[in-house]
Design a protein around this motif. Structure first.
Motif, PDB file in Angstrom:
ATOM      1  N   VAL A 288      21.604   4.600   0.177  1.00  0.00           N
ATOM      2  CA  VAL A 288      21.511   3.395   0.994  1.00  0.00           C
ATOM      3  C   VAL A 288      20.026   3.029   1.048  1.00  0.00           C
ATOM      4  O   VAL A 288      19.156   3.899   0.930  1.00  0.00           O
ATOM      5  N   ILE A 289      19.733   1.747   1.208  1.00  0.00           N
ATOM      6  CA  ILE A 289      18.365   1.252   1.078  1.00  0.00           C
ATOM      7  C   ILE A 289      17.402   1.972   2.024  1.00  0.00           C
ATOM      8  O   ILE A 289      16.305   2.359   1.639  1.00  0.00           O
ATOM      9  N   SER A 290      17.835   2.173   3.262  1.00  0.00           N
ATOM     10  CA  SER A 290      16.934   2.733   4.289  1.00  0.00           C
ATOM     11  C   SER A 290      16.459   4.139   3.941  1.00  0.00           C
ATOM     12  O   SER A 290      15.431   4.578   4.431  1.00  0.00           O
ATOM     13  N   LYS A 291      17.203   4.854   3.114  1.00  0.00           N
ATOM     14  CA  LYS A 291      16.825   6.238   2.805  1.00  0.00           C
ATOM     15  C   LYS A 291      15.972   6.354   1.547  1.00  0.00           C
ATOM     16  O   LYS A 291      15.535   7.447   1.190  1.00  0.00           O
ATOM     17  N   ILE A 292      15.746   5.243   0.861  1.00  0.00           N
ATOM     18  CA  ILE A 292      15.008   5.272  -0.400  1.00  0.00           C
ATOM     19  C   ILE A 292      13.600   5.873  -0.236  1.00  0.00           C
ATOM     20  O   ILE A 292      13.205   6.727  -1.048  1.00  0.00           O
ATOM     21  N   PRO A 293      12.820   5.495   0.774  1.00  0.00           N
ATOM     22  CA  PRO A 293      11.466   6.061   0.864  1.00  0.00           C
ATOM     23  C   PRO A 293      11.480   7.597   0.944  1.00  0.00           C
ATOM     24  O   PRO A 293      10.760   8.267   0.187  1.00  0.00           O
ATOM     25  N   ASP A 294      12.298   8.161   1.819  1.00  0.00           N
ATOM     26  CA  ASP A 294      12.364   9.618   1.938  1.00  0.00           C
ATOM     27  C   ASP A 294      12.888  10.250   0.651  1.00  0.00           C
ATOM     28  O   ASP A 294      12.418  11.306   0.224  1.00  0.00           O
ATOM     29  N   PHE A 295      13.851   9.595   0.068  1.00  0.00           N
ATOM     30  CA  PHE A 295      14.447  10.105  -1.164  1.00  0.00           C
ATOM     31  C   PHE A 295      13.390  10.202  -2.268  1.00  0.00           C
ATOM     32  O   PHE A 295      13.258  11.229  -2.942  1.00  0.00           O
ATOM     33  N   LEU A 296      12.610   9.127  -2.427  1.00  0.00           N
ATOM     34  CA  LEU A 296      11.560   9.112  -3.458  1.00  0.00           C
ATOM     35  C   LEU A 296      10.528  10.211  -3.207  1.00  0.00           C
ATOM     36  O   LEU A 296      10.126  10.929  -4.136  1.00  0.00           O
ATOM     37  N   THR A 297      10.097  10.328  -1.958  1.00  0.00           N
ATOM     38  CA  THR A 297       9.101  11.334  -1.607  1.00  0.00           C
ATOM     39  C   THR A 297       9.595  12.725  -1.976  1.00  0.00           C
ATOM     40  O   THR A 297       8.859  13.537  -2.555  1.00  0.00           O
ATOM     41  N   GLU A 298      10.845  12.976  -1.674  1.00  0.00           N
ATOM     42  CA  GLU A 298      11.388  14.312  -1.910  1.00  0.00           C
ATOM     43  C   GLU A 298      11.502  14.614  -3.413  1.00  0.00           C
ATOM     44  O   GLU A 298      11.176  15.711  -3.856  1.00  0.00           O
TER      45      GLU A 298
ATOM     46  N   PRO B 211       0.789  -1.231   0.000  1.00  0.00           N
ATOM     47  CA  PRO B 211       0.000   0.000   0.000  1.00  0.00           C
ATOM     48  C   PRO B 211       0.822   1.283   0.000  1.00  0.00           C
ATOM     49  O   PRO B 211       0.356   2.311  -0.453  1.00  0.00           O
ATOM     50  N   GLU B 212       2.048   1.235   0.519  1.00  0.00           N
ATOM     51  CA  GLU B 212       2.858   2.464   0.520  1.00  0.00           C
ATOM     52  C   GLU B 212       4.327   2.084   0.511  1.00  0.00           C
ATOM     53  O   GLU B 212       4.688   0.961   0.866  1.00  0.00           O
ATOM     54  N   PHE B 213       5.148   3.045   0.136  1.00  0.00           N
ATOM     55  CA  PHE B 213       6.534   2.680  -0.107  1.00  0.00           C
ATOM     56  C   PHE B 213       7.242   2.146   1.118  1.00  0.00           C
ATOM     57  O   PHE B 213       8.031   1.194   1.044  1.00  0.00           O
ATOM     58  N   SER B 214       6.953   2.751   2.282  1.00  0.00           N
ATOM     59  CA  SER B 214       7.672   2.323   3.489  1.00  0.00           C
ATOM     60  C   SER B 214       7.409   0.846   3.800  1.00  0.00           C
ATOM     61  O   SER B 214       8.258   0.166   4.387  1.00  0.00           O
ATOM     62  N   ALA B 215       6.234   0.348   3.397  1.00  0.00           N
ATOM     63  CA  ALA B 215       5.925  -1.070   3.642  1.00  0.00           C
ATOM     64  C   ALA B 215       6.838  -1.990   2.830  1.00  0.00           C
ATOM     65  O   ALA B 215       7.121  -3.121   3.242  1.00  0.00           O
ATOM     66  N   ILE B 216       7.314  -1.506   1.676  1.00  0.00           N
ATOM     67  CA  ILE B 216       8.247  -2.317   0.878  1.00  0.00           C
ATOM     68  C   ILE B 216       9.484  -2.652   1.715  1.00  0.00           C
ATOM     69  O   ILE B 216      10.003  -3.765   1.666  1.00  0.00           O
ATOM     70  N   MET B 217       9.926  -1.663   2.502  1.00  0.00           N
ATOM     71  CA  MET B 217      11.113  -1.889   3.321  1.00  0.00           C
ATOM     72  C   MET B 217      10.841  -2.945   4.400  1.00  0.00           C
ATOM     73  O   MET B 217      11.710  -3.754   4.718  1.00  0.00           O
ATOM     74  N   GLU B 218       9.629  -2.921   4.947  1.00  0.00           N
ATOM     75  CA  GLU B 218       9.273  -3.912   5.968  1.00  0.00           C
ATOM     76  C   GLU B 218       9.230  -5.310   5.352  1.00  0.00           C
ATOM     77  O   GLU B 218       9.678  -6.281   5.965  1.00  0.00           O
ATOM     78  N   VAL B 219       8.703  -5.386   4.143  1.00  0.00           N
ATOM     79  CA  VAL B 219       8.651  -6.680   3.452  1.00  0.00           C
ATOM     80  C   VAL B 219      10.077  -7.187   3.194  1.00  0.00           C
ATOM     81  O   VAL B 219      10.398  -8.353   3.459  1.00  0.00           O
ATOM     82  N   LEU B 220      10.939  -6.298   2.715  1.00  0.00           N
ATOM     83  CA  LEU B 220      12.339  -6.662   2.454  1.00  0.00           C
ATOM     84  C   LEU B 220      12.985  -7.216   3.721  1.00  0.00           C
ATOM     85  O   LEU B 220      13.602  -8.282   3.720  1.00  0.00           O
ATOM     86  N   ASN B 221      12.809  -6.461   4.818  1.00  0.00           N
ATOM     87  CA  ASN B 221      13.359  -6.867   6.111  1.00  0.00           C
ATOM     88  C   ASN B 221      12.863  -8.231   6.554  1.00  0.00           C
ATOM     89  O   ASN B 221      13.631  -9.080   7.009  1.00  0.00           O
ATOM     90  N   THR B 222      11.561  -8.410   6.454  1.00  0.00           N
ATOM     91  CA  THR B 222      10.930  -9.644   6.927  1.00  0.00           C
ATOM     92  C   THR B 222      11.484 -10.859   6.189  1.00  0.00           C
ATOM     93  O   THR B 222      11.828 -11.870   6.795  1.00  0.00           O
ATOM     94  N   PHE B 223      11.586 -10.734   4.876  1.00  0.00           N
ATOM     95  CA  PHE B 223      12.076 -11.875   4.090  1.00  0.00           C
ATOM     96  C   PHE B 223      13.585 -12.067   4.249  1.00  0.00           C
ATOM     97  O   PHE B 223      14.060 -13.184   4.422  1.00  0.00           O
ATOM     98  N   GLN B 224      14.330 -10.964   4.205  1.00  0.00           N
ATOM     99  CA  GLN B 224      15.789 -11.104   4.243  1.00  0.00           C
ATOM    100  C   GLN B 224      16.293 -11.656   5.569  1.00  0.00           C
ATOM    101  O   GLN B 224      17.373 -12.247   5.620  1.00  0.00           O
ATOM    102  N   ALA B 225      15.527 -11.446   6.621  1.00  0.00           N
ATOM    103  CA  ALA B 225      15.981 -11.951   7.927  1.00  0.00           C
ATOM    104  C   ALA B 225      15.988 -13.477   7.960  1.00  0.00           C
ATOM    105  O   ALA B 225      16.724 -14.082   8.734  1.00  0.00           O
TER     106      ALA B 225
END
Lengths: 468, 468
Positions: free
Chosen positions: B350-360, B233-247
């Motif tokens: 770096v991956i963690s900054k992608i959501p803010d970067f895209l928004t900006e 539903p939103e970009f920040s959730a992509i990061m949570e999905v990445l985290n969940t699977f990569q762990a």
């Protein structure tokens, strides 16, 4: 310790100004401790030891050294084996013991910022606390520092899966020999904007600049690591075993050692043989045993190797304790044989040439010195073998080392013939400087010297290491 | 094509002597074809195209260029996107099309020797025939050449698991700007004998020397690759999905694209939506589905993401056909949007900054050019996003590109703020030369220029690329 080499009073004062009086040491004990690494070939003779606490202090020291043409030697955990961090000629030692902070961990990026003096084990524990893993591991992890690991591109026992230190450096802050601070790659995974200068400093042994901070990558924690120790009748069969397993599984380690090594370890440590069958060589494989299918696959491959005659017997760890004990059969070799004052050499070729390479080295040593006992072990999965020759009891130490010096030349001639490396993972430092031409062409060495000129025009950064 | 830039008769004769008359071309078609890459910004204007067949011929060409101060441009598959291989100023193009041999495969070392002109797909097929895998893969694999891949450190869609081209180069033969042949690292896995000069040439875009041959590593073939496409539903959730699977799993890819991109692809290609639910973004994950337990784990993680609200819907491929179709949703975007003459930019943080970067970036573009349609997609697992802006129908091409030039500056200012890269995987060439200072410091650029001096003192190797 001999008398303290002269350091101009103005330089000493300036150093005290930069780091504070108590962070400059001139006493014999400090000079002895911080002037050397684990090689004991050269007598330490630094003029002073300085302990910077910040990047800016390191920069000020390097600028001062440029002004006064003072040679600097970086000192990390001092576990090096090639005298890369030895100050034998009145140099000022820059020790990173007071720069040991870990910061800026990011769970999404899986990176963490380490000052140069962070100890490898400190980073490993830190990673574990975050539910992650720092995979570069070796015998000296308890003392070696990240700055030193990077400067020597340290390898170790998990290279087959995780690569060398190089593969874990996402960003690098360096004070160059010019006294500039450069902040290279800044933690990015993908960055093709110009030359990757970061790579140049990795493995440069502090001769181009001093690593002051690094952004290190961390990895997923491996699950249920399991070891197989297999008895192998001849060296070429080790290669067949490696092939068989690697074709179908991701191994986290593939080590080997000889029956001679095993006998010594079992006799001197509180350890059992892995099984009764005697084999000329042993392979130690490790893998993530994450589910029953993986374990079943490992068993199938083991049986295939038995049927082919490549393996005579084997055992698989069923607990962490068993895993650790199987690993000790390999890891305790170095300590066990140290009582024989061994000659050691760290060399590599491409993996496929290792059997012929070993045979040729054995032949020449046995022919010339039939009473020398050779102990082989190493990281066969990445082509890196450690040659160890034990001193016969009846031979005096100095005579033995003289004879070994001759052996070195033969070994390096064979390394050259097989297009291998005179230093697989320990670096060049001073002990292998004379042998660099066996691995690198005249043109390459000339280019390296010119590259050094770019980053360290006054030659103040660890001079006399790698090349003159 | 304009008239042929003048090449002194002596030089032309000498070139013909070196490679043979039929391997020097001056005709308009050849000059047009071999004088450019996939960027269409600069008009090609080479003085000649030469086709060496051996390393020695390349060396002779470079020596000749030094004697006569002739600029050389290397030409591989010409699929570059930064004009790194464009000859716009009367240069002599050195095309590697006649150096395309694969040899010396070794199954134990899992390495193979490629001449510079070997096509990526040719190596991929060769690897497959040996039961192995060459994992660096991208849209232009059918034309791009290994020499070019190395010179631009090509990345692609499997970087999260397999890294960039850099990680697969075990050895590198280069003709330096001095006309020397250097044979770097010679296929070794472990080699800490002096500076790793190999790394300098990787990603140097031919400005230090021309790659003529490489020893490339191959990998185990992945088993049963399986893709998951998840609606997010939103970009920040992509990061949570990445985290969940990569762990808990090793992913072979983690890509993303927007609903806007999906709509265009489905409308213009013979493809279905992955599921009916509309989400603002989609994540495409790929993994080796080697056993039931792995598949069950993937399902568990998927359900966890659903429960958390990070995922709205999802589908998993059950066959190779389904796998390919899910991949096409992502891979067909570029071709689909090409009809809108898109402005493209390849950037990373770096991956963690992608959501803010895209928004900006979105905010600034939407504010200044509200009728610009932005299409995002990319390799989110490694911090690399591709920004695409479609030309509105009512805006003329040249006006659009002028406006986009302004947008570029804003984007790069945001890249600088987030300490990202102005070129994640496409290199700098000519198109990003002016923007290099947004990613690299003055000191770094000065050092790069001095390094170039060492390897190419007369400035004959691809001058005017990366920096002036």
């Amino acid at each position: 310790m001999s008398e303290i080499p002269t350091l101009p009073a103005a330089v000493l004062n300036a150093l005290q100004q930069i780091v504070g009086d108590d962070k400059v040491r001139l006493d014999d004990e400090s000079r002895s401790t911080f002037g050397k690494d684990w090689t004991k070939v050269y007598a330490p003779s630094p003029s002073a030891i300085v302990f910077p606490k910040t990047i800016e202090q390191v920069q000020a020291i390097v600028r001062l050294a440029n002004e006064h043409h003072i040679a600097l030697v970086p000192s990390g955990g001092r576990t090096g084996l090639s005298a890369g961090a030895v100050a034998a000629n009145g140099e000022v030692v820059v020790a990173f013991d007071y720069m040991s902070q870990i910061s800026d961990f990011d769970p999404v990026d899986r990176t963490v910022v380490c000052q140069a003096g962070v100890i490898t084990e400190q980073l490993q524990i830190y990673a574990e606390e975050q539910g992650l893993y720092y995979p570069v591991d070796f015998a000296s992890s308890g003392s070696s520092q990240i700055g030193g690991n990077i400067s020597t591109n340290a390898g170790g026992i998990k290279v087959i899966k995780y690569g060398m230190t190089r593969d874990w450096v996402a960003g690098l802050k360096v004070v160059t020999g010019n006294g500039d601070i450069v902040d290279l790659n800044r933690g990015l995974m993908k960055n093709n904007a110009g030359y990757d200068l970061r790579q140049l400093f990795i493995g440069a042994e502090g001769t181009l600049g001093f690593v002051v901070e690094a952004t290190m990558r961390l990895s997923r924690q491996p699950g249920n690591l399991t070891a197989l120790v297999l008895g192998v009748p001849e060296f070429s069969a080790i290669m067949e075993v490696l092939n068989t397993f690697q074709a179908e599984m991701d191994l986290t380690a593939f080590e080997f050692f000889s029956e001679k090594a095993l006998q010594k370890v079992v006799a001197h440590q509180d350890l059992q043989r892995p099984f009764e069958t005697e084999a000329e060589f042993y392979a130690l494989l490790e893998f993530e045993n994450n589910n029953e299918e993986t374990e079943a696959l490992a068993m199938t491959l083991f049986e295939r190797c038995m049927e082919e005659g490549w393996v005579l017997d084997g055992t698989m760890s069923q607990s962490i304790e068993q895993l650790n004990n199987l690993w000790r059969l390999r890891e305790d070799i170095s300590e066990t044989i140290s009582q024989w004052t061994p000659y050691k050499n760290d060399i590599s070729t491409v993996i496929s040439k290792i059997p012929d390479f070993l045979t040729e080295v054995e032949a020449v040593v046995n022919k010339e010195y039939p009473d020398f006992e050779i102990i082989w072990f190493g990281h066969i999965g990445d082509g890196n073998v450690h040659l160890n020759i034990l001193k016969p009891d009846h031979v005096a130490k100095d005579v033995f080392f003289e004879q070994c010096h001759v052996v070195s030349t033969w070994v390096f001639e064979i390394v050259e013939k097989y297009r291998g490396s005179v230093s697989a993972e320990h670096g060049v430092g001073m002990t292998k400087k004379a042998f660099l031409p066996y691995s690198r062409s005249e043109t390459e060495i000339a280019l390296m010297k010119q590259v050094k000129q770019v980053f360290d025009p006054n030659g103040v950064m660890n001079p006399g290491k790698i090349f003159d």
